[in-house]
Design an enzyme around this catalytic site. Structure first.
Site, mmCIF file in Angstrom:
data_model
loop_
_atom_site.group_PDB
_atom_site.id
_atom_site.type_symbol
_atom_site.label_atom_id
_atom_site.label_comp_id
_atom_site.label_asym_id
_atom_site.label_seq_id
_atom_site.Cartn_x
_atom_site.Cartn_y
_atom_site.Cartn_z
ATOM 1 N N GLU A 47 0.851 -1.199 0.000
ATOM 2 C CA GLU A 47 0.000 0.000 0.000
ATOM 3 C C GLU A 47 0.880 1.239 0.000
ATOM 4 O O GLU A 47 1.633 1.471 0.950
ATOM 5 C CB GLU A 47 -0.915 0.016 1.220
ATOM 6 C CG GLU A 47 -1.741 1.289 1.331
ATOM 7 C CD GLU A 47 -2.444 1.446 2.664
ATOM 8 O OE1 GLU A 47 -2.794 2.601 3.001
ATOM 9 O OE2 GLU A 47 -2.637 0.437 3.381
ATOM 10 N N ARG A 51 0.342 10.470 0.329
ATOM 11 C CA ARG A 51 0.666 11.533 1.281
ATOM 12 C C ARG A 51 1.864 12.361 0.847
ATOM 13 O O ARG A 51 2.236 13.314 1.532
ATOM 14 C CB ARG A 51 0.950 10.936 2.667
ATOM 15 C CG ARG A 51 -0.197 10.129 3.245
ATOM 16 C CD ARG A 51 0.166 9.567 4.603
ATOM 17 N NE ARG A 51 -0.777 8.555 5.043
ATOM 18 C CZ ARG A 51 -0.640 7.818 6.138
ATOM 19 N NH1 ARG A 51 0.427 8.016 6.906
ATOM 20 N NH2 ARG A 51 -1.542 6.903 6.460
ATOM 21 N N LYS A 134 -11.111 -1.899 6.692
ATOM 22 C CA LYS A 134 -9.922 -1.476 7.430
ATOM 23 C C LYS A 134 -10.367 -0.933 8.792
ATOM 24 O O LYS A 134 -11.292 -0.127 8.856
ATOM 25 C CB LYS A 134 -9.190 -0.391 6.635
ATOM 26 C CG LYS A 134 -8.066 0.307 7.366
ATOM 27 C CD LYS A 134 -7.453 1.362 6.458
ATOM 28 C CE LYS A 134 -6.403 2.185 7.170
ATOM 29 N NZ LYS A 134 -5.736 3.141 6.262
#
Length: 218
Positions: A47, A51, A134
């Site tokens: 993943e 950001r 999640k």
């Protein structure tokens, strides 16, 4: 892609290894060797969080690594979904879930692992068809005790907890009946990435790949 189909895919991804590395990549030149090191260590599902300015290029670089399955994390808007798919992301991860984000992922055919932190959020996602979610932010939201408490009333939901998880507590999460895998950044420390210590990262990945509900499998 229907939420049911998305959950089928994300469940399969979560079952590939006990840990999904959560990667914050500052320099896209590190992307390919980092992916190769993690895959070599037994962690094929990666993943890359959106950001940093380098994130999308990092996904492009990692998408061609043999044996790797690269997704985009921190999806927040429909534009994030579109950009992630254009870069080659094969799945998406979000810290929470909004109607616009869920609609965008469904319309674009991107398998999504949506985030939930409470029973109400988890139930709302289940109502829409997402049975793999999640759990975020895991430690701040109550940790192992909170996730364990959700297992009895919501046994049909499985989770990938992320947030504050490391080698010291990953086994506690993996021991829960509603945890498929965990997400964590400890397998790719920024200092090791910056130094190009790919052998060291492979060693960390190899140890993480042996984690189970009883800790390390010896």
């Amino acid at each position: 892609m229907t939420p049911h189909a998305a959950s089928e895919i994300t469940e399969g991804l979560c079952r590939r290894a006990p840990v999904i590395p959560v990667l914050v990549i500052e320099d896209s030149r590190h992307a390919r060797p980092l992916a190769e090191a993690l895959v070599a260590g037994g962690l094929p599902v990666l993943e890359v969080t959106l950001r940093t300015p380098a994130a999308l290029e990092a996904i492009r670089e990692m998408a061609s690594v043999e044996g790797g399955i690269v997704g985009a994390g921190t999806l927040i808007t429909p534009d994030d979904v579109e950009a992630a798919q254009a870069a080659g992301a094969r799945f998406g991860v979000s810290p929470g879930a909004t109607p616009m984000l869920l609609d965008a992922a469904r319309a674009g055919g991107l398998p999504l692992l949506p985030g939930a932190a409470t029973a109400t959020e988890a139930m709302a996602l289940l109502e829409k068809g997402y049975r793999v979610q999640k759990f975020f932010p895991a430690e701040a939201a109550g940790g192992v005790a909170a996730l364990k408490a959700l297992a009895s009333p919501l046994p049909q939901i499985n989770f990938c907890p992320t947030g504050g998880i490391g080698p010291g507590n990953a086994g506690d999460y993996l021991a829960l009946p509603n945890t498929l895998c965990v997400g964590g950044s400890w397998v790719a420390p920024r200092a090791m990435v910056a130094a190009g210590d790919w052998a060291g990262i492979t060693a960390l990945a190899r140890e993480a790949a042996t984690l189970s509900g009883q800790g390390l499998r010896r």
